[in-house]
Design a protein around this motif. Structure first.
Motif, mmCIF file in Angstrom:
data_model
loop_
_atom_site.group_PDB
_atom_site.id
_atom_site.type_symbol
_atom_site.label_atom_id
_atom_site.label_comp_id
_atom_site.label_asym_id
_atom_site.label_seq_id
_atom_site.Cartn_x
_atom_site.Cartn_y
_atom_site.Cartn_z
ATOM 1 N N PRO A 79 15.485 29.995 -14.083
ATOM 2 C CA PRO A 79 15.083 28.505 -13.460
ATOM 3 C C PRO A 79 14.019 27.819 -14.329
ATOM 4 O O PRO A 79 13.190 28.595 -15.165
ATOM 5 C CB PRO A 79 14.458 29.118 -12.118
ATOM 6 N N TYR A 80 13.847 26.752 -13.985
ATOM 7 C CA TYR A 80 12.875 26.012 -14.585
ATOM 8 C C TYR A 80 12.707 25.742 -16.187
ATOM 9 O O TYR A 80 12.710 24.431 -16.547
ATOM 10 C CB TYR A 80 11.232 26.408 -14.495
ATOM 11 N N VAL A 81 13.296 26.611 -16.952
ATOM 12 C CA VAL A 81 13.401 26.312 -18.288
ATOM 13 C C VAL A 81 14.580 26.565 -18.968
ATOM 14 O O VAL A 81 14.956 26.313 -19.995
ATOM 15 C CB VAL A 81 12.190 27.418 -19.103
ATOM 16 N N GLY A 82 15.676 27.020 -18.051
ATOM 17 C CA GLY A 82 16.998 27.400 -18.328
ATOM 18 C C GLY A 82 17.706 25.916 -18.908
ATOM 19 O O GLY A 82 18.457 25.974 -20.148
ATOM 20 N N HIS A 83 17.435 24.766 -18.454
ATOM 21 C CA HIS A 83 17.939 23.576 -18.893
ATOM 22 C C HIS A 83 17.608 23.097 -20.343
ATOM 23 O O HIS A 83 18.304 22.439 -20.846
ATOM 24 C CB HIS A 83 17.814 22.353 -17.722
ATOM 25 N N ARG A 84 16.572 23.865 -20.668
ATOM 26 C CA ARG A 84 16.167 23.642 -22.258
ATOM 27 C C ARG A 84 16.408 24.632 -22.963
ATOM 28 O O ARG A 84 16.214 24.700 -24.380
ATOM 29 C CB ARG A 84 14.604 23.544 -22.235
ATOM 30 N N GLY A 85 17.614 25.457 -22.537
ATOM 31 C CA GLY A 85 18.087 26.436 -23.528
ATOM 32 C C GLY A 85 17.390 27.713 -23.522
ATOM 33 O O GLY A 85 17.825 28.671 -24.134
ATOM 34 N N TRP A 86 16.367 27.908 -22.813
ATOM 35 C CA TRP A 86 15.661 29.315 -22.581
ATOM 36 C C TRP A 86 16.740 30.434 -22.066
ATOM 37 O O TRP A 86 17.632 30.017 -21.271
ATOM 38 C CB TRP A 86 14.430 29.237 -21.826
ATOM 39 N N LEU A 87 16.261 31.405 -22.668
ATOM 40 C CA LEU A 87 17.296 32.678 -21.965
ATOM 41 C C LEU A 87 16.400 33.441 -21.214
ATOM 42 O O LEU A 87 15.309 34.034 -21.660
ATOM 43 C CB LEU A 87 17.601 33.527 -23.450
ATOM 44 N N GLY A 88 17.096 34.139 -20.098
ATOM 45 C CA GLY A 88 16.549 35.046 -19.349
ATOM 46 C C GLY A 88 17.048 36.477 -19.715
ATOM 47 O O GLY A 88 18.336 36.516 -19.933
ATOM 48 N N VAL A 89 16.367 37.435 -19.596
ATOM 49 C CA VAL A 89 16.535 38.799 -19.940
ATOM 50 C C VAL A 89 16.058 39.815 -18.937
ATOM 51 O O VAL A 89 14.795 39.883 -18.741
ATOM 52 C CB VAL A 89 16.155 39.160 -21.337
#
Length: 124
Positions: A79-89
């Motif tokens: 959430p919050y940064v995923g739309h900027r291409g960030w990856l959750g691990v």
């Protein structure tokens, strides 16, 4: 793996990169290049309803989609940064620490200035 051990492993990886500092961000450790550009945010105790240990990382174009498609059990759109291409691990499923180090290093490369990337690669 307990929260403090996870935090120590990620800290060691991130602070081993050139000119990285750690700062608290929203109650969790986050790592910044030259104190300005964030590249990893660690939530060893989870985030809101997602109570599993996790980190969010800057990523290059297309990386988020590629890794989520390849292994949706370990990678996610945060959430919050995923739309900027960030990856959750996810860090709760016996993480491969070599892979985690690679993800952190790639996140660093996504935001670091060229001179620091050259330093990382042994050019300076």
């Amino acid at each position: 793996m307990d929260t403090s051990a996870t935090e120590q492993r990620v800290r060691g990886i991130c602070l081993g990169l050139p000119e990285v500092v750690e700062r608290d961000s929203h109650g969790s450790p986050a790592y910044f290049v030259r104190g300005k550009r964030g590249f990893v945010h660690l939530m060893a105790g989870g985030h809101h309803d997602a109570g599993f240990p996790q980190m969010w990382c800057a990523a290059g174009p297309g990386v988020q989609q590629e890794l989520i498609a390849a292994d949706p059990e370990r990678f996610f759109r945060p959430p919050y940064v995923g739309h900027r291409g960030w990856l959750g691990v996810r860090l709760d499923r016996d993480p491969d620490w070599s892979e985690i180090a690679e993800v952190c290093t790639d996140a660093y490369r996504a935001v670091a200035p060229k001179g620091l990337i050259e330093k990382l690669d042994g050019g300076q």
